[in-house]
Design a protein around this motif. Structure first.
Motif, PDB file in Angstrom:
ATOM      1  N   UNK A  15       6.545  -2.105   2.083  1.00 20.74           N
ATOM      2  CA  UNK A  15       5.462  -1.492   2.842  1.00 20.74           C
ATOM      3  C   UNK A  15       4.093  -1.801   2.232  1.00 20.74           C
ATOM      4  N   UNK A  16       4.004  -2.877   1.480  1.00 21.80           N
ATOM      5  CA  UNK A  16       2.759  -3.186   0.791  1.00 21.80           C
ATOM      6  C   UNK A  16       1.660  -3.691   1.724  1.00 21.80           C
ATOM      7  N   UNK A  17       2.032  -4.117   2.938  1.00 18.72           N
ATOM      8  CA  UNK A  17       1.031  -4.638   3.878  1.00 18.72           C
ATOM      9  C   UNK A  17       0.618  -3.630   4.936  1.00 18.72           C
ATOM     10  N   UNK A  18       1.060  -2.390   4.812  1.00 21.32           N
ATOM     11  CA  UNK A  18       0.720  -1.366   5.792  1.00 21.32           C
ATOM     12  C   UNK A  18       0.346  -0.077   5.067  1.00 21.32           C
ATOM     13  N   UNK A  19      -0.626   0.620   5.617  1.00 23.51           N
ATOM     14  CA  UNK A  19      -0.992   1.931   5.084  1.00 23.51           C
ATOM     15  C   UNK A  19      -0.244   2.983   5.890  1.00 23.51           C
ATOM     16  N   UNK A  20       0.541   3.799   5.213  1.00 24.20           N
ATOM     17  CA  UNK A  20       1.259   4.889   5.870  1.00 24.20           C
ATOM     18  C   UNK A  20       0.699   6.202   5.349  1.00 24.20           C
ATOM     19  N   UNK A  21       0.189   6.996   6.258  1.00 25.33           N
ATOM     20  CA  UNK A  21      -0.458   8.248   5.901  1.00 25.33           C
ATOM     21  C   UNK A  21       0.290   9.398   6.553  1.00 25.33           C
ATOM     22  N   UNK A  22       0.852  10.279   5.748  1.00 29.42           N
ATOM     23  CA  UNK A  22       1.531  11.476   6.246  1.00 29.42           C
ATOM     24  C   UNK A  22       0.588  12.657   6.055  1.00 29.42           C
ATOM     25  N   UNK A  23       0.239  13.296   7.166  1.00 33.75           N
ATOM     26  CA  UNK A  23      -0.720  14.393   7.128  1.00 33.75           C
ATOM     27  C   UNK A  23      -0.040  15.716   7.482  1.00 33.75           C
ATOM     28  N   UNK A  70      -0.054   6.575  11.046  1.00 32.24           N
ATOM     29  CA  UNK A  70      -0.410   7.952  10.725  1.00 32.24           C
ATOM     30  C   UNK A  70       0.678   8.864  11.284  1.00 32.24           C
ATOM     31  N   UNK A  71       1.302   9.638  10.408  1.00 33.26           N
ATOM     32  CA  UNK A  71       2.344  10.576  10.816  1.00 33.26           C
ATOM     33  C   UNK A  71       1.809  11.987  10.620  1.00 33.26           C
ATOM     34  N   UNK A  72       1.561  12.684  11.724  1.00 33.05           N
ATOM     35  CA  UNK A  72       1.057  14.051  11.665  1.00 33.05           C
ATOM     36  C   UNK A  72       2.228  15.030  11.701  1.00 33.05           C
ATOM     37  N   UNK A  73       2.452  15.697  10.582  1.00 31.90           N
ATOM     38  CA  UNK A  73       3.553  16.653  10.455  1.00 31.90           C
ATOM     39  C   UNK A  73       3.055  18.034  10.894  1.00 31.90           C
ATOM     40  N   UNK A  74       3.132  18.310  12.206  1.00 29.64           N
ATOM     41  CA  UNK A  74       2.672  19.592  12.737  1.00 29.64           C
ATOM     42  C   UNK A  74       3.731  20.661  12.484  1.00 29.64           C
ATOM     43  N   UNK A 107       0.829  -1.207   0.000  1.00 30.49           N
ATOM     44  CA  UNK A 107       0.000   0.000   0.000  1.00 30.49           C
ATOM     45  C   UNK A 107       0.865   1.259   0.000  1.00 30.49           C
ATOM     46  N   UNK A 108       2.084   1.136   0.475  1.00 31.95           N
ATOM     47  CA  UNK A 108       3.066   2.212   0.461  1.00 31.95           C
ATOM     48  C   UNK A 108       2.595   3.441   1.255  1.00 31.95           C
ATOM     49  N   UNK A 109       2.735   4.651   0.703  1.00 36.27           N
ATOM     50  CA  UNK A 109       2.532   5.860   1.499  1.00 36.27           C
ATOM     51  C   UNK A 109       1.594   6.828   0.787  1.00 36.27           C
ATOM     52  N   UNK A 110       0.737   7.473   1.570  1.00 34.38           N
ATOM     53  CA  UNK A 110      -0.132   8.538   1.043  1.00 34.38           C
ATOM     54  C   UNK A 110       0.186   9.834   1.770  1.00 34.38           C
ATOM     55  N   UNK A 111      -0.042  10.929   1.084  1.00 35.00           N
ATOM     56  CA  UNK A 111       0.189  12.257   1.646  1.00 35.00           C
ATOM     57  C   UNK A 111      -1.122  13.028   1.602  1.00 35.00           C
ATOM     58  N   UNK A 112      -1.471  13.673   2.699  1.00 30.21           N
ATOM     59  CA  UNK A 112      -2.746  14.374   2.791  1.00 30.21           C
ATOM     60  C   UNK A 112      -2.520  15.738   3.428  1.00 30.21           C
ATOM     61  N   UNK A 123      -7.667  -4.289  13.778  1.00 33.16           N
ATOM     62  CA  UNK A 123      -7.008  -3.270  12.954  1.00 33.16           C
ATOM     63  C   UNK A 123      -6.209  -2.389  13.910  1.00 33.16           C
ATOM     64  N   UNK A 124      -4.886  -2.546  13.893  1.00 38.72           N
ATOM     65  CA  UNK A 124      -4.021  -1.832  14.828  1.00 38.72           C
ATOM     66  C   UNK A 124      -3.397  -0.645  14.108  1.00 38.72           C
ATOM     67  N   UNK A 125      -3.565   0.534  14.689  1.00 38.96           N
ATOM     68  CA  UNK A 125      -2.972   1.712  14.060  1.00 38.96           C
ATOM     69  C   UNK A 125      -2.225   2.553  15.083  1.00 38.96           C
ATOM     70  N   UNK A 126      -1.201   3.238  14.607  1.00 35.37           N
ATOM     71  CA  UNK A 126      -0.432   4.156  15.447  1.00 35.37           C
ATOM     72  C   UNK A 126      -0.545   5.556  14.862  1.00 35.37           C
ATOM     73  N   UNK A 127      -0.759   6.538  15.746  1.00 38.88           N
ATOM     74  CA  UNK A 127      -0.751   7.936  15.341  1.00 38.88           C
ATOM     75  C   UNK A 127       0.381   8.630  16.079  1.00 38.88           C
ATOM     76  N   UNK A 128       1.266   9.292  15.348  1.00 39.07           N
ATOM     77  CA  UNK A 128       2.446   9.911  15.934  1.00 39.07           C
ATOM     78  C   UNK A 128       2.682  11.287  15.321  1.00 39.07           C
ATOM     79  N   UNK A 129       3.308  12.182  16.079  1.00 41.95           N
ATOM     80  CA  UNK A 129       3.687  13.475  15.502  1.00 41.95           C
ATOM     81  C   UNK A 129       4.993  13.366  14.714  1.00 41.95           C
TER      82      UNK A 129
END
Length: 327
Positions: free
Chosen positions: A192-200, A164-168, A1-6, A138-144
């Motif tokens: 990283x095909x088995x994990x969703x990485x979201x950079x916000x 989930x990586x929150x770029x504050x 699934x690699x990485x998405x940017x939002x 469904x295990x997820x981590x949210x980090x700054x």
């Protein structure tokens, strides 16, 4: 699934948050309250149709109550946090996960609350245990992401479905370490095909919700909020000392719906204090003192799960089975 940017409506959304913060916040909240009310009411009816409460959709387990970011909208941010320092006892943590496994829990799980999970040096081992004991969750981590690096990234990826990586920031640019992580993932998608990485991209000075009066940059108005809230129907929020609070808006840890030192997860979730909160909040936040001025809106992940349940679909996540099979 690699990485998405939002980046939340791009440059327009960023400038609105920056130059018209309260207008932006109020407009967003009005829209969300209006568009979500029907599904909120439907889910409450669904929940109340069972003789015993269905499993929570999300279990939020905070293992340490500290953060290292300076977000202006959060009372738990660095330099503002007034909570006594707490770090969850390991025996307590493993007991909670074991109880979830015995409960056949298959919902969402995050070892996160009003904190930064990477400040707990046990966090990878904890996630590994969760993955082993809860293979269908469904295990997820949210980090700054402030102390996230490639080695930490590689250490956590095997045990989470979503990171989930929150770029504050205040300049709409990725921090150097997060840019490095983004480039690393993009160049190695097969890893990283088995994990969703979201950079916000997140504005560090944003005005969001008043979080039950705890937000430093948005005071709660005296107007009572008549809309309902799904948090007591969907979430268990566990403080590091083992108490179950009402929700993530309890930045100061003042609500207690149960205590895992003396009660089980199932006893608390089906207990009198949760039932009282649901009965009152289900008919409007004005009926529950802690919530009556709170304008917090159920987050997208939570509403996605609610919509999946209402439509009889598997909740999101490759490891999920049908929600109806475990209620």
């Amino acid at each position: 699934m690699s990485v998405r940017y939002h980046n939340f409506m791009g440059r327009f959304g960023w400038e609105m948050q920056k130059h018209f913060p309260h207008l932006s916040s109020d407009a967003y909240l009005k829209l969300q309250f209006k568009t979500r009310i029907k599904n909120q009411q439907r889910y409450i009816e669904y929940f109340n149709s069972f003789p015993e409460p269905p499993h929570p959709l999300i279990v939020n387990l905070e293992t340490i109550n500290r953060c290292n970011s300076g977000c202006e909208f959060c009372a738990a941010s660095k330099g503002r946090d007034k909570r006594p320092f707490k770090r969850m006892d390991e025996a307590m943590f493993y007991s909670i996960i074991d109880q979830l496994a015995e409960w056949d829990y298959r919902g969402h799980l995050t070892l996160y609350g009003n904190n930064e999970p990477w400040l707990d040096n046990r966090i990878v081992d904890f996630h590994k245990y969760c993955r082993e004991k809860l293979p269908y969750s469904f295990i997820f981590m949210s980090t700054n992401g402030l102390i996230l690096d490639i080695e930490r990234l590689k250490s956590i990826v095997p045990y989470v479905d979503q990171l989930i990586i929150n770029n504050y920031c205040d300049d709409m640019k990725l921090h150097d370490n997060i840019q490095e992580i983004y480039d690393y993932i993009k160049s190695r998608p097969e890893k990283f095909q088995d994990v969703e990485i979201l950079i916000q991209m997140r504005y560090i000075k944003a005005v969001l919700t008043n979080r039950a009066g705890s937000a430093p940059n948005k005071a709660a108005k005296q107007t009572e909020i008549k809309e309902t809230c799904l948090m007591p129907f969907t979430d268990m929020f566990i403080f590091p000392d083992g108490r179950c609070g009402l929700c993530c808006c309890d930045n100061f840890e003042v609500t207690t719906l149960g205590d895992l030192k003396t009660q089980s997860l199932k006893e608390i979730w089906g207990g009198e204090k949760y039932r009282d909160a649901r009965n009152k909040i289900g008919d409007g936040r004005q009926n529950f003192p802690f919530c009556k001025h709170c304008d917090f809106i159920d987050a997208g992940l939570r509403m996605d799960a609610v919509n999946d349940v209402l439509k009889g679909r598997p909740m999101r996540g490759a490891r999920q089975t049908m929600f109806s099979k475990w209620n």
